[in-house]
Design an enzyme around this catalytic site. Structure first.
Site, PDB file in Angstrom:
ATOM      1  N   GLU A  80       0.848  -1.406  -0.063  1.00 29.43           N
ATOM      2  CA  GLU A  80      -0.023  -0.034   0.039  1.00 29.43           C
ATOM      3  C   GLU A  80       0.795   1.180  -0.041  1.00 29.43           C
ATOM      4  O   GLU A  80       2.073   1.099   0.413  1.00 29.43           O
ATOM      5  CB  GLU A  80      -0.759   0.143   1.326  1.00 29.43           C
ATOM      6  CG  GLU A  80      -1.375  -1.183   1.711  1.00 29.43           C
ATOM      7  CD  GLU A  80      -1.826  -1.338   3.245  1.00 29.43           C
ATOM      8  OE1 GLU A  80      -1.275  -0.403   3.977  1.00 29.43           O
ATOM      9  OE2 GLU A  80      -2.366  -2.042   3.562  1.00 29.43           O
ATOM     10  N   LYS A 132       2.522   4.511   1.458  1.00 30.30           N
ATOM     11  CA  LYS A 132       3.015   4.954   2.597  1.00 30.30           C
ATOM     12  C   LYS A 132       2.579   6.371   2.844  1.00 30.30           C
ATOM     13  O   LYS A 132       3.291   7.463   2.271  1.00 30.30           O
ATOM     14  CB  LYS A 132       4.427   4.544   3.047  1.00 30.30           C
ATOM     15  CG  LYS A 132       4.759   5.230   4.439  1.00 30.30           C
ATOM     16  CD  LYS A 132       6.242   4.607   4.783  1.00 30.30           C
ATOM     17  CE  LYS A 132       6.636   4.977   6.195  1.00 30.30           C
ATOM     18  NZ  LYS A 132       6.270   6.341   6.811  1.00 30.30           N
ATOM     19  N   ASP A 178       1.919  10.175   3.695  1.00 29.37           N
ATOM     20  CA  ASP A 178       2.590  11.181   4.586  1.00 29.37           C
ATOM     21  C   ASP A 178       1.819  12.182   5.121  1.00 29.37           C
ATOM     22  O   ASP A 178       1.617  13.318   4.671  1.00 29.37           O
ATOM     23  CB  ASP A 178       3.635  11.701   3.584  1.00 29.37           C
ATOM     24  CG  ASP A 178       4.893  12.311   4.398  1.00 29.37           C
ATOM     25  OD1 ASP A 178       5.072  12.137   5.526  1.00 29.37           O
ATOM     26  OD2 ASP A 178       5.739  13.026   3.635  1.00 29.37           O
ATOM     27  N   TYR A 195      -5.622   2.115   6.920  1.00 29.90           N
ATOM     28  CA  TYR A 195      -4.753   1.101   6.385  1.00 29.90           C
ATOM     29  C   TYR A 195      -4.696  -0.141   7.332  1.00 29.90           C
ATOM     30  O   TYR A 195      -3.790  -0.953   7.001  1.00 29.90           O
ATOM     31  CB  TYR A 195      -3.472   1.662   6.057  1.00 29.90           C
ATOM     32  CG  TYR A 195      -2.794   2.396   7.009  1.00 29.90           C
ATOM     33  CD1 TYR A 195      -1.939   1.920   8.163  1.00 29.90           C
ATOM     34  CD2 TYR A 195      -2.586   3.786   6.791  1.00 29.90           C
ATOM     35  CE1 TYR A 195      -1.620   2.511   9.036  1.00 29.90           C
ATOM     36  CE2 TYR A 195      -1.949   4.573   7.812  1.00 29.90           C
ATOM     37  CZ  TYR A 195      -1.397   3.878   8.840  1.00 29.90           C
ATOM     38  OH  TYR A 195      -0.690   4.861   9.575  1.00 29.90           O
ATOM     39  N   LYS A 235      11.144   3.088   1.127  1.00 32.10           N
ATOM     40  CA  LYS A 235      11.025   4.645   1.104  1.00 32.10           C
ATOM     41  C   LYS A 235      11.499   4.944  -0.424  1.00 32.10           C
ATOM     42  O   LYS A 235      12.478   4.664  -0.948  1.00 32.10           O
ATOM     43  CB  LYS A 235      12.175   5.226   2.163  1.00 32.10           C
ATOM     44  CG  LYS A 235      11.681   4.837   3.527  1.00 32.10           C
ATOM     45  CD  LYS A 235      10.569   5.883   3.886  1.00 32.10           C
ATOM     46  CE  LYS A 235      11.023   7.202   4.161  1.00 32.10           C
ATOM     47  NZ  LYS A 235      11.003   7.894   5.407  1.00 32.10           N
ATOM     48  N   CYS A 245      26.064  40.267 -23.744  1.00 37.56           N
ATOM     49  CA  CYS A 245      26.261  38.893 -24.055  1.00 37.56           C
ATOM     50  C   CYS A 245      27.520  38.144 -23.620  1.00 37.56           C
ATOM     51  O   CYS A 245      28.568  38.726 -24.095  1.00 37.56           O
ATOM     52  CB  CYS A 245      25.852  38.507 -25.652  1.00 37.56           C
ATOM     53  SG  CYS A 245      26.141  36.922 -26.094  1.00 37.56           S
ATOM     54  N   CYS A 253      28.946  37.004 -27.580  1.00 33.17           N
ATOM     55  CA  CYS A 253      29.342  38.227 -28.825  1.00 33.17           C
ATOM     56  C   CYS A 253      29.383  39.706 -28.102  1.00 33.17           C
ATOM     57  O   CYS A 253      29.661  40.457 -29.102  1.00 33.17           O
ATOM     58  CB  CYS A 253      28.399  37.962 -29.895  1.00 33.17           C
ATOM     59  SG  CYS A 253      26.804  38.432 -29.387  1.00 33.17           S
ATOM     60  N   CYS A 310      20.104  38.252 -26.142  1.00 29.73           N
ATOM     61  CA  CYS A 310      21.195  38.838 -27.026  1.00 29.73           C
ATOM     62  C   CYS A 310      20.387  38.836 -28.419  1.00 29.73           C
ATOM     63  O   CYS A 310      20.005  37.672 -28.891  1.00 29.73           O
ATOM     64  CB  CYS A 310      22.310  37.568 -26.969  1.00 29.73           C
ATOM     65  SG  CYS A 310      23.331  38.104 -28.392  1.00 29.73           S
ATOM     66  N   CYS A 334      24.975  35.839 -33.385  1.00 33.75           N
ATOM     67  CA  CYS A 334      25.781  35.253 -32.240  1.00 33.75           C
ATOM     68  C   CYS A 334      26.194  34.113 -32.336  1.00 33.75           C
ATOM     69  O   CYS A 334      25.432  33.051 -32.706  1.00 33.75           O
ATOM     70  CB  CYS A 334      25.055  35.749 -30.757  1.00 33.75           C
ATOM     71  SG  CYS A 334      25.862  35.119 -29.510  1.00 33.75           S
TER      72      CYS A 334
HETATM   73  S1  IVH Z   1       1.334   0.264   9.015  1.00 35.52           S
HETATM   74  C1  IVH Z   1       2.045  -1.990  12.921  1.00 35.52           C
HETATM   75  N1  IVH Z   1       0.606   1.095   6.710  1.00 35.52           N
HETATM   76  O1  IVH Z   1       4.004   5.202   8.628  1.00 35.52           O
HETATM   77  C2  IVH Z   1       1.845  -1.434  11.327  1.00 35.52           C
HETATM   78  N2  IVH Z   1       1.783   2.756   8.173  1.00 35.52           N
HETATM   79  O2  IVH Z   1       6.718   5.093   9.725  1.00 35.52           O
HETATM   80  C3  IVH Z   1       2.355   0.080  11.353  1.00 35.52           C
HETATM   81  N3  IVH Z   1       1.998   5.028   7.454  1.00 35.52           N
HETATM   82  O3  IVH Z   1       3.189   5.723  11.847  1.00 35.52           O
HETATM   83  C4  IVH Z   1       1.891   1.148  10.298  1.00 35.52           C
HETATM   84  N4  IVH Z   1       0.981   4.700   5.441  1.00 35.52           N
HETATM   85  O4  IVH Z   1       1.917   6.622  10.233  1.00 35.52           O
HETATM   86  C5  IVH Z   1       1.106   1.473   7.972  1.00 35.52           C
HETATM   87  N5  IVH Z   1      -0.144   2.136   4.666  1.00 35.52           N
HETATM   88  C6  IVH Z   1       0.400   2.373   5.793  1.00 35.52           C
HETATM   89  C7  IVH Z   1       0.839   3.585   6.020  1.00 35.52           C
HETATM   90  C8  IVH Z   1       1.723   3.643   7.376  1.00 35.52           C
HETATM   91  C9  IVH Z   1       1.625   5.452   6.358  1.00 35.52           C
HETATM   92  C10 IVH Z   1       2.856   5.704   8.543  1.00 35.52           C
HETATM   93  C11 IVH Z   1       2.072   5.395   9.758  1.00 35.52           C
HETATM   94  C12 IVH Z   1       3.068   4.858  10.759  1.00 35.52           C
HETATM   95  C13 IVH Z   1       4.369   5.363  10.022  1.00 35.52           C
HETATM   96  C14 IVH Z   1       5.658   4.316  10.314  1.00 35.52           C
END
Ligand code: IVH
Length: 705
Positions: A135, A137, A139, A248, A346, A440, A443, A458, A463
């Site tokens: 999934e 991550k 932010d 999630y 990451k 320039c 030139c 220019c 040139c």
């Molecule tokens: S699972 C026990 N799933 O990332 C499982 N975390 O660095 C732990 N986060 O504090 C989390 N998207 O806030 C999970 N699809 C995702 C996520 C996710 C973002 C964040 C979450 C956690 C941090 C960990």
């Protein structure tokens, strides 16, 4: 300021050194100081001077050193702090299960290694395939929601992982969080869900504009706006930020006997699917959330997302990979810091800091002067960057960029790197204002800035720098597309004195070329063939290849559709352009001026004498009437979610290939292109049996992609 400028500079330089060298236990206290400094810049000032990845690397080095020398660990080491957002302002509540962090990985080797560890910990043979769910991550700000007897009874921030801040009133303003959901129908009496609160990138821009209008301070990024939004004192302020919550994880779920039901759900994917059915916003199945049958499929999915992250409407900084099977998860277990059955992948950092060493002023093909920053080389999203455009004088002035500054560089996706800002905090007074030239650099003609234009130019068409750039442009892929005639060859022939103007490209001495080092008879012949082929190019390419200011590919195409011969443009006056939509008076004026200049006409005539085509070709005529288009006369319909392009782009491609887009399935439909999760339309098409059904890739092949 907690740190003096001199100390900050030392810390910055030492950090860069520490990143690239291996460390010994003697470095440990300095390393801790560096990490504390970067935490202060990041969390307190909101102005990091190194990228997240660099910070993670320093942190990991400290963890490794401490693991090897546990006797050195002090109570105030950054590793002894579980990151926390706790303050006195909110009620502190204990999570039903601790909210742990995730371990990080950065490349496919890390993922493969983790996959091996997972198998070892689960006592499975090394050649077993583990099923994972991947999934995004997200932010934003993490959140834990408690539902009891179907009602949302509590929402909390992550806090220190064990205790969070109670923010129920704020969470209730987030419309994607249901206040009630049918858990009991599914045997669940009490549940705790984990998720992330986010602000869409476009909403973030809007919210900031509104704040600007109200004279409020701006948010640095969507994440700060979201985490701040969760913790406002007045829920109305939370509501104003139009936040959304992605769920999630089902962290805890018990039935009326207080027995966990997580085991009976059996997989993470099923749990998320259940939350989806209950009305929560979850990562969409097949697109944002994918069940992968082995680690290679995980890697492929992560890499696909990394290339597409910019198009995604929310900020994400990687992907999260989880073992799908709950029983297997339990077997593998946790460390005090993170689950062993999950890992974050990451994405490569989009930002990095580097030192501005010098500024070059480059002359472009139409004479525009572009300042280019030469920086200490830094790796950025997969490439090493040492040159970054500063665009124009205003860009330098508005951002107050100075020679010697430490600058924050960003490269988003495939986009060319750019300088976000200078880090003023790291200045020591030796930095110098960048002087823009008045003449320039090649030139020495005085530079001019035209009204409404950002660039100094220019204006000397002869040139040398401009001519060289014009030739490079002329042979390039988008213009005459002369195969094998790259920038470096143009520069080499120019240096040899063989190329003095565009026409020289068509009267090269191939015998002399064959005698050049690295060429030979064969290469010279290949080049001749490529040039002979280019002579027949459509005139839209020729027009574009002339480097007339503002005459881009689109204008070239529009003009080419209107004329029989390039030199027809000699007689064009302003009124002749009026009926062509999308050609404005400025381009019109530039074209007129160019074609009234007798030197230019002579140049074009000599190219024609050397065999360059100046007559309108089939390809120059308006597209619609072409009958050999691959999908000419066909009706087409797209259904399901496409993976490599938006539906709009797909429809444009279909149209460009001669097809007509329709919106319903009927016996008149010729082709149906199916993306992921295609539903009733696909079924209907199959039933009709007369419709050609294509995958996205097959469609792209047909339209010659
Ligand atoms: S699972 C026990 N799933 O990332 C499982 N975390 O660095 C732990 N986060 O504090 C989390 N998207 O806030 C999970 N699809 C995702 C996520 C996710 C973002 C964040 C979450 C956690 C941090 C960990």
């Amino acid at each position: 300021m907690k740190y003096s400028t001199a100390l900050q500079q030392t810390f910055f330089q030492t950090s860069k050194q520490f990143l690239s060298q291996s460390l010994a236990v003697k470095d440990i206290e300095v390393l801790r100081d560096l990490i504390r400094y970067h935490e202060w810049r990041y969390y307190t000032l909101n102005e990091p001077v190194i990228s997240d990845t660099e910070y993670d690397q320093l942190y990991k080095k400290l963890q490794a050193l401490e693991a090897a020398h546990p006797e050195t660990v002090t109570l105030d080491s950054p590793t002894q702090r579980v990151s926390s957002d706790l303050t006195e302002d909110f009620l502190s509540v204990e999570h039903l299960v601790p909210m742990r962090s995730l371990e990080n990985s950065y490349n496919q080797e890390d993922l493969k290694e983790w996959d091996e560890q997972v198998k070892k910990m689960a006592n499975l043979p090394a050649d077993t395939d583990i099923q994972y769910v991947v999934e995004p991550k997200f932010d934003g700000g993490s959140i834990a929601l408690v539902y009891e007897n179907d009602y949302l009874t509590r929402a909390a921030t992550r806090g220190n992982g064990t205790f969070g801040e109670e923010i129920t009133a704020n969470a209730r303003t987030i419309t994607s969080i249901p206040l009630k959901a049918a858990f009991q129908e599914n045997g669940i009496v009490k549940a705790e869900l984990r998720g992330e609160v986010l602000i869409r990138k476009d909403v973030f821009q809007k919210v900031n504009l509104e704040r600007e209008a109200e004279g409020l301070t701006l948010f640095a990024n969507p994440r700060n706006a979201a985490t701040g939004g969760l913790r406002t004192k007045d829920p109305k302020d939370t509501a104003k930020r139009q936040m959304e919550a992605f769920i999630y994880q089902l962290g805890y779920a018990v039935d009326s006997q207080n027995k966990t039901v997580i085991d009976t759900i059996s997989t993470h994917n099923d749990a998320v699917q259940l939350l989806d059915n209950l009305g929560f916003k979850v990562p969409k199945s097949g697109i944002e959330r994918k069940v992968c049958e082995n680690i290679q499929a995980v890697i492929d999915f992560c890499q696909m997302w990394e290339t597409q992250r910019e198009q995604y409407p929310y900020e994400i900084d990687g992907m999260v990979i989880k073992v799908n099977d709950f029983h297997l998860q339990q077997e593998i277990g946790y460390t005090s810091h993170h689950p062993r059955w999950a890992i974050a992948f990451k994405f490569k950092a989009k930002q990095a800091t580097s030192k501005l060493l010098a500024v070059d002023f480059q002359v472009g093909k139409v004479g525009s002067i572009t300042p280019v920053a030469k920086i200490e080389p830094v790796p950025l999203a997969g490439v090493t960057v040492s040159s970054v455009s500063l665009h124009n004088e205003d860009f330098i002035k508005t951002k107050d960029i100075r020679l010697g500054d430490v600058v924050l560089v960003e490269r988003a996706g495939d986009v060319i790197p750019y300088i976000v800002k200078s880090l003023e905090a790291l200045r020591d007074g030796s930095e110098q204002i960048i002087q823009f030239p008045s003449h320039c650099p090649v030139c020495h003609t005085p530079l001019l800035k035209q009204e409404q234009e950002a660039a100094w130019r220019c204006m000397n068409y002869n040139c040398e720098a401009q001519i060289l750039q014009r030739m490079i442009h002329h042979v390039s892929k988008d213009a005459m597309d002369i195969e094998g005639f790259g920038k470096s060859i143009v520069e080499r022939f120019y240096q040899l004195g063989w190329l003095r103007n565009l026409v020289d490209i068509y009267r090269l001495d191939y015998q002399a070329i064959a005698e050049q080092e690295g060429f030979g008879e064969k290469s010279a012949q290949n080049l001749k063939q490529a040039i002979d082929k280019a002579k027949k190019q459509p005139i839209q390419r020729f027009l574009y290849g002339l480097s007339i200011h503002h005459l881009g590919k689109k204008v070239a195409r529009l003009l080419a559709a209107e004329i029989q011969h390039v030199l027809d443009l000699k007689d064009w006056v302003a009124e002749d352009f009026i009926h062509i939509k999308d050609i404005g008076p400025v381009v019109a004026e530039n074209v007129i001026t160019f074609f009234q200049n007798t030197d230019n006409i002579r140049l074009i005539e000599s190219m024609e004498q050397l065999g360059v085509n100046l007559q309108q070709t089939e390809e120059d005529r308006p597209k619609a009437i072409r009958q050999d288009a691959p999908l000419f006369g066909k009706t087409i319909l797209f259904t399901g979610t496409l993976q490599t392009m938006s539906r709009k782009v797909a429809q444009e491609k279909a149209e460009a290939a001669g097809a007509k887009n329709v919106s319903t399935i009927s016996s008149k439909l010729d082709m149906l292109v199916v993306g992921e999760d295609a539903g009733s339309k696909l079924k209907k098409a199959r039933e009709l049996g007369t419709i050609q059904i294509l995958t996205e890739q097959e469609f792209l092949l047909q339209v010659n992609e």
